[in-house]
Scaffold this motif. Sequence first.
Motif, PDB file in Angstrom:
ATOM      1  N   THR A   1       2.352  -1.283  -0.749  1.00 61.16           N
ATOM      2  CA  THR A   1       3.681  -1.125  -1.329  1.00 61.16           C
ATOM      3  C   THR A   1       4.777  -1.305  -0.280  1.00 61.16           C
ATOM      4  O   THR A   1       5.955  -1.136  -0.583  1.00 61.16           O
ATOM      5  CB  THR A   1       3.823   0.271  -1.967  1.00 61.16           C
ATOM      6  OG1 THR A   1       3.469   1.273  -0.997  1.00 61.16           O
ATOM      7  CG2 THR A   1       2.906   0.426  -3.172  1.00 61.16           C
TER       8      THR A   1
ATOM      9  N   LEU B   1       7.511  -4.119  -0.984  1.00 59.47           N
ATOM     10  CA  LEU B   1       7.932  -4.341  -2.367  1.00 59.47           C
ATOM     11  C   LEU B   1       9.445  -4.263  -2.533  1.00 59.47           C
ATOM     12  O   LEU B   1      10.044  -5.053  -3.263  1.00 59.47           O
ATOM     13  CB  LEU B   1       7.246  -3.335  -3.297  1.00 59.47           C
ATOM     14  CG  LEU B   1       5.741  -3.515  -3.510  1.00 59.47           C
ATOM     15  CD1 LEU B   1       5.224  -2.489  -4.506  1.00 59.47           C
ATOM     16  CD2 LEU B   1       5.407  -4.925  -3.985  1.00 59.47           C
TER      17      LEU B   1
ATOM     18  N   TYR C   1       8.655   1.993 -12.080  1.00 59.86           N
ATOM     19  CA  TYR C   1       8.174   0.885 -11.249  1.00 59.86           C
ATOM     20  C   TYR C   1       7.296   1.410 -10.120  1.00 59.86           C
ATOM     21  O   TYR C   1       6.206   0.881  -9.864  1.00 59.86           O
ATOM     22  CB  TYR C   1       9.358   0.107 -10.683  1.00 59.86           C
ATOM     23  CG  TYR C   1       8.974  -0.904  -9.621  1.00 59.86           C
ATOM     24  CD1 TYR C   1       8.621  -2.202  -9.967  1.00 59.86           C
ATOM     25  CD2 TYR C   1       8.951  -0.551  -8.266  1.00 59.86           C
ATOM     26  CE1 TYR C   1       8.259  -3.129  -8.987  1.00 59.86           C
ATOM     27  CE2 TYR C   1       8.592  -1.471  -7.291  1.00 59.86           C
ATOM     28  CZ  TYR C   1       8.248  -2.753  -7.658  1.00 59.86           C
ATOM     29  OH  TYR C   1       7.880  -3.665  -6.688  1.00 59.86           O
ATOM     30  N   TRP C   2       7.753   2.461  -9.426  1.00 58.30           N
ATOM     31  CA  TRP C   2       7.009   2.931  -8.262  1.00 58.30           C
ATOM     32  C   TRP C   2       5.741   3.677  -8.652  1.00 58.30           C
ATOM     33  O   TRP C   2       4.736   3.625  -7.929  1.00 58.30           O
ATOM     34  CB  TRP C   2       7.910   3.769  -7.358  1.00 58.30           C
ATOM     35  CG  TRP C   2       8.767   2.845  -6.533  1.00 58.30           C
ATOM     36  CD1 TRP C   2      10.049   2.441  -6.791  1.00 58.30           C
ATOM     37  CD2 TRP C   2       8.346   2.144  -5.361  1.00 58.30           C
ATOM     38  NE1 TRP C   2      10.463   1.538  -5.846  1.00 58.30           N
ATOM     39  CE2 TRP C   2       9.446   1.337  -4.947  1.00 58.30           C
ATOM     40  CE3 TRP C   2       7.192   2.113  -4.609  1.00 58.30           C
ATOM     41  CZ2 TRP C   2       9.391   0.520  -3.816  1.00 58.30           C
ATOM     42  CZ3 TRP C   2       7.125   1.306  -3.485  1.00 58.30           C
ATOM     43  CH2 TRP C   2       8.208   0.519  -3.097  1.00 58.30           C
TER      44      TRP C   2
ATOM     45  N   ALA D   1       3.453   0.822  -9.221  1.00 58.46           N
ATOM     46  CA  ALA D   1       3.142   0.143  -7.966  1.00 58.46           C
ATOM     47  C   ALA D   1       2.076   0.891  -7.178  1.00 58.46           C
ATOM     48  O   ALA D   1       1.185   0.278  -6.569  1.00 58.46           O
ATOM     49  CB  ALA D   1       4.408  -0.015  -7.127  1.00 58.46           C
TER      50      ALA D   1
ATOM     51  N   ARG E   1      -1.079  -1.568  -8.728  1.00 61.06           N
ATOM     52  CA  ARG E   1      -1.156  -2.666  -7.767  1.00 61.06           C
ATOM     53  C   ARG E   1      -1.515  -2.227  -6.358  1.00 61.06           C
ATOM     54  O   ARG E   1      -2.369  -2.822  -5.689  1.00 61.06           O
ATOM     55  CB  ARG E   1       0.180  -3.415  -7.724  1.00 61.06           C
ATOM     56  CG  ARG E   1       0.455  -4.276  -8.927  1.00 61.06           C
ATOM     57  CD  ARG E   1       1.649  -5.164  -8.677  1.00 61.06           C
ATOM     58  NE  ARG E   1       2.896  -4.408  -8.626  1.00 61.06           N
ATOM     59  CZ  ARG E   1       4.042  -4.903  -8.162  1.00 61.06           C
ATOM     60  NH1 ARG E   1       4.076  -6.122  -7.680  1.00 61.06           N
ATOM     61  NH2 ARG E   1       5.142  -4.171  -8.181  1.00 61.06           N
TER      62      ARG E   1
END
Length: 608
Positions: A479, A482, A493-494, A497, A501
């Motif tokens: 991360t 990003l 989003y975080w 993430a 991901r």
Amino acid sequence: MRKIQGTSGTSPTDYEFLRVTVDLSHDRSEATWVRCTDLEDFLGGIGRGFKYFLEHRFDDPFAPENHLLINTGLLSGTAVMTGLRTYIQGYSPLKRTRSGNPMPMWSAGSGKFGTHFKGTGIDDLILYGRAPEPSILVIEGGEPPRVRVLPAPDLVGLGVNAKILTLADRYPNAHFAVIGPAGEHYEVCWFAGVALSTERMLQLREPRTRWCGRGGFGGVLGSKNVLAIVAQANAPDMRVTDPALKRVNNEIATGPGSRKFRDPDRWDGVGGTWSNYVPLQDVHAVPQYNFKPRDEEPRRMFREAVEKRYVVEDEGCYRCGIRCWKMLFEPRTEGDRTAPGKLLCKVDYEPLNMLGNNCGINEPDQVWELIEKCDDLGFDAISLGATIAYVMDFNERNPERAIGGGIRFGDAAGARRLMERIARGEEPDIGKGVAHLSKLLGEESYAYHCKGLELPAYLPSTNPGYPWAIAGGHMSMRTFLLLLFEGKTDLDYWVEAITQRGLYTVRDDMSGICKFAGIGDAPVVESIRALTGIELTEEELRSAVRRTFLRGYKAERLAGCSDDEYTVPEETYRPNPWVKLPHFVTPEFMAELRNRVNRLFDQEAANL
């Protein structure tokens, strides 16, 4: 690894791996074939490692009864390009809970040691006990492999390069994993690494090592009185004959995933990790002065600026087409051209920044010397650089209480003297890293670590994912760039993430290939099929990776890591007007992020 007789060989559980356990105190070893119970066992690396250390828990990383695990991945030592990885795993002296309990993690390195280790026939090597005198561990291939503990008093005190070259003269057809003086003083130096030899190093007899740097495992090896491991065996056959593997290797060498790490003359490469300097400095996010950027000095470290005074050449690990190494040489006139002269050091972004700008050392000539000295003494450059920067910062704020020789930002000579003193065991508190030191001094707000492990060269104000890295902050939670490239700051989003991901970057720490290969799951699955005949799905692979990450997280919780330890240093919350990226990491943001991420991970880990 071998197929079990009487099975079809079509499932990971049709295979067994060879685990060799060595009692160093009595020079005894036991070889056991262990059946794979799942895909993690089959893949190896940290897939097996976290399973092992969830079952074997230790309170003191340096105690003789503590276990240290060394292994490779399924694709290590195979025809898959970058399949060279070695993993050193165990309880880290650095990664600790606030109450002092150590937590398991790993460190990974390339070079040629892993290939020869694989050639011995050993899949997992477990060390416990303590050799009665400074020794080397010699592993030779055979049925079963032979493991010997041999005294090596003449290696004591030698630097990394001298150790490797001395051993190379004694052991032909071998490669080496060694510690430097820092690892020999393990009780008061917790961030020593393990250096791995390379083909080019042995050919040219120059310092061209690769590293298992993070976590302090050089000290753990040193605590067992083992100065080096010698893997003496024929390397496995790495010729590429299968068309599928040729396609995979072509993608690794020329594809978009590895483009960042190639030089511009190699399929439009970007230039390696060194190239991070340009986009980060464009937004003033290159760490300076202990993670507090404030000027344009980092531009002096840009490769374009450096190449006006030095020669830079790309180089690679064995049979790797990416050639991510950036070797720095003094210039030498050769006819009408400038040629490489004396080798100065290998340049990567993290050591360059952590020993340079983050310490306020902005003169490139001085940084090359610090990188070279750091490597030869056997340190992890990230932890060493972060610790020196903390000492400098403390001294700036507390001149009347100055430590470490009173060094301040920009003092390269003082930084060199301090690292030499740490390596000799003469700075027992500084040598234990920023978490220990800052707690001792009562100045923790600007100690840049998460869960005891010093942060790499990316600002925590740009990466709230750091606390959930289960090993190195940027290599086990992807991360760290990003915000720079995607610019998102919202909580949803975080959470995604981190929990989706980011964690899947640990896949390559199971398989045996390098993260710089940059390939997706499909080529990994295709490589496994080509080498073993086993048909996996991408979802099966991703599930094994997720389970492995969750085991690492579960191990942290079992060690006593509390919710409030998943946080960032306090000064992260102070906006820096020099940084041109959004400031969004606040105490309130981190509290809600922690609540959502930990709740999800806790639920999943409970079901393992």
